[in-house]
Design an enzyme around this catalytic site. Structure first.
Site, PDB file in Angstrom:
ATOM      1  N   LYS A   1      15.926  22.241  -9.978  1.00 56.81           N
ATOM      2  CA  LYS A   1      15.266  20.980 -10.321  1.00 56.81           C
ATOM      3  C   LYS A   1      16.143  20.001 -11.090  1.00 56.81           C
ATOM      4  CE  LYS A   1      11.320  19.878 -10.173  1.00 56.81           C
ATOM      5  NZ  LYS A   1      10.111  20.377 -10.825  1.00 56.81           N
TER       6      LYS A   1
ATOM      7  N   SER B   1      14.682  22.126 -15.157  1.00 53.64           N
ATOM      8  CA  SER B   1      13.450  22.864 -15.408  1.00 53.64           C
ATOM      9  C   SER B   1      13.838  24.183 -16.067  1.00 53.64           C
ATOM     10  CB  SER B   1      12.754  23.132 -14.074  1.00 53.64           C
ATOM     11  OG  SER B   1      12.007  24.325 -14.135  1.00 53.64           O
TER      12      SER B   1
ATOM     13  N   HIS C   1       0.838  -1.224   0.000  1.00 56.81           N
ATOM     14  CA  HIS C   1       0.000   0.000   0.000  1.00 56.81           C
ATOM     15  C   HIS C   1       0.864   1.263   0.000  1.00 56.81           C
ATOM     16  CE1 HIS C   1      -3.364  -2.660   1.342  1.00 56.81           C
ATOM     17  NE2 HIS C   1      -2.372  -3.241   2.001  1.00 56.81           N
TER      18      HIS C   1
END
Ligand code: ARG
Length: 461
Positions: free
Chosen positions: A285, A279, A158
């Site tokens: 980034k 980016s 999960h």
């Protein structure tokens, strides 16, 4: 204007440009030129052997076809849309080369059996490359597993931390999946390995052909048994695209894990600069575009499977032109899958795994709670359900006291059962936890090493 040999004297007008546009498949099916010529050579040989054409005609056809192949490979030919497809284009090139005898090649066959033969041959030969790339990826995964038989990381269910596992064990899971992809590919190749050539348009032929001969010449296992089935069905295309779809689904799951693991909050994997993009606006980034695109392209491959299923589902027997679009789906899935395999392979082989971080996350996660419950079962004769309950109470205690289960003291543990002894403390460490999972297929380093040997023997030999 090029005359299309499939437009006979009963046509008073040439085809419209719009019809040519929708009808022509040459831009796509020119990829089948080699298989088309291979099939034609086998057919010409058979026609000669069966005395359906003269020996001289047979020789002319074969040398003409070989010379057309050379011209194509030297980029000396122009494929025409007016001539629809690769079959008509090659016949026309042959006509230019050897004259009217070229017209004898199409005796006792139709483009309907020709195109299926070509596509089956193409899938057979290109599957070798696909299997090679799958195997190569398994090799990369196994190499990573070898280096990480004892690297401890959190295992998830999960997407919640469940139990400590080894990175080697995690990686080997994908080796198994890819192994089944390879075996599915093999199964699909077995079923498609029947020769449709000689089925002609749908009914077979009145010429005394020898289908067993072309079967042998082309390396098929046996001839197909029903001419209508041979030209109508594309279940081999569906299967092949399905096999590719499922392999790409496996890659997409790895891709998703790369995306997650390279995220700062996980920080399990450090993507090399050459495999990250920046980016245009945020200077800090580093994005995992390669993995994201693999995940995205998988959707396209799955879409191709849905398309081919839909193309076939409503077709009355036998051939209909709808079937022509099967090839672009096969090629598109194949090209995308090969690209995705190469990209994921490169990412996995060049990335660095942040072992310290993985261990740190495990050790803060209380993920050895199940080990404690198991200890209570084994040593204090608890039923598993009771052991589960008492361990749950210990976890709540840890959370309330801002403790990790690994750092709880014996004294504190004994608050829950006086009989708990010092040995119970051992099972609380993540390394003890993974070491103890020595059941067949379990995560222990010993087991992982064994499974690596097994995988090398099974998949890489
Ligand atoms: N280009 C066609 C295809 O790919 C070849 C078969 C054409 N047959 C026909 N009867 N028009 O399906």
């Amino acid at each position: 204007m090029k005359k299309n040999p499939s437009r006979n004297v009963h046509f008073t007008k040439g085809s419209s440009n719009l019809l040519d546009t929708i009808n022509a498949s040459i831009d796509v099916d020119q990829r089948l030129y080699k298989e088309d010529i291979l099939g034609s050579i086998a057919h010409a040989k058979m026609l000669g052997k069966q005395k359906i054409i003269s020996k001289k005609d047979e020789t002319n056809l074969i040398s003409g076809l070989k010379s057309v192949q050379k011209d194509i490979e030297k980029n000396k030919v122009f494929f025409s849309k007016k001539l629809e497809d690769i079959h008509m284009n090659i016949e026309n090139l042959l006509l230019k080369k050897i004259g009217k005898v070229a017209g004898k090649l199409h005796t006792a066959r139709s483009r309907n059996d020709q195109v299926v033969t070509d596509l089956k041959l193409w899938i057979k030969s290109n599957s070798l490359l696909l299997d090679y790339e799958l195997k190569n990826f398994q090799k990369t995964l196994i190499n990573v597993a070898k280096k990480n038989t004892a690297t401890i990381m959190p295992g998830y269910t999960h997407l919640q931390i469940a139990q400590p596992i080894t990175l080697g064990h995690h990686i080997l899971a994908y080796v198994e999946m890819i192994g089944r992809d390879r075996s599915r590919l093999n199964d699909c190749l077995y079923r498609l390995n029947e020769n449709p050539l000689g089925s002609a348009a749908l009914a077979g032929t009145s010429f005394p052909i020898d289908r067993k001969y072309t079967t042998k010449e082309l390396g098929f296992r046996e001839p197909t048994k029903n001419a209508m089935d041979s030209v109508s069905d594309r279940d081999f295309v569906i299967e092949f695209i399905f096999v590719m779809s499922l392999a790409s689904v496996h890659l997409s799951r790895i891709a998703e894990e790369i995306v997650l693991w390279s995220n700062q909050q996980f920080n399990f994997i450090i993507l090399p600069d050459e495999l990250s993009t920046g980016s245009s606006i945020m200077p800090q980034k580093k994005n995992p575009d390669g993995a994201e695109l693999v995940r995205g392209k998988t959707s396209i491959i799955i879409g191709n499977l849905v398309s081919i299923l839909n193309i076939i589902k409503g077709l009355p027997l036998s051939y209909s032109k709808d079937l022509q679009d099967d090839k672009s789906l096969v090629f598109n899935s194949f090209d995308n899958l090969i690209l995705c395999l190469k990209v994921i392979n490169e990412i996995i082989s060049k990335s660095n795994f942040n072992k310290t971080r993985m261990k740190e996350v495990v050790d803060k996660s209380d993920s050895t709670a199940t080990d404690l419950a198991n200890w209570l079962v084994k040593n204090l004769n608890y039923s598993f359900r009771d052991a589960y309950k008492i361990t749950g109470k210990i976890i709540v205690y840890c959370q309330q006291n801002k403790l990790n289960i690994e750092s709880i003291s014996l004294k504190e543990l004994r608050k829950f059962d006086k009989k708990i002894s010092i040995e119970a403390m051992n099972v609380l460490s993540s390394s003890n936890s993974v070491n103890s999972k020595s059941s067949f297929g379990g995560t222990s380093p010993e087991n992982t090493k064994k499974m690596i040997k097994f995988a090398i023997k099974k998949y890489l030999k």
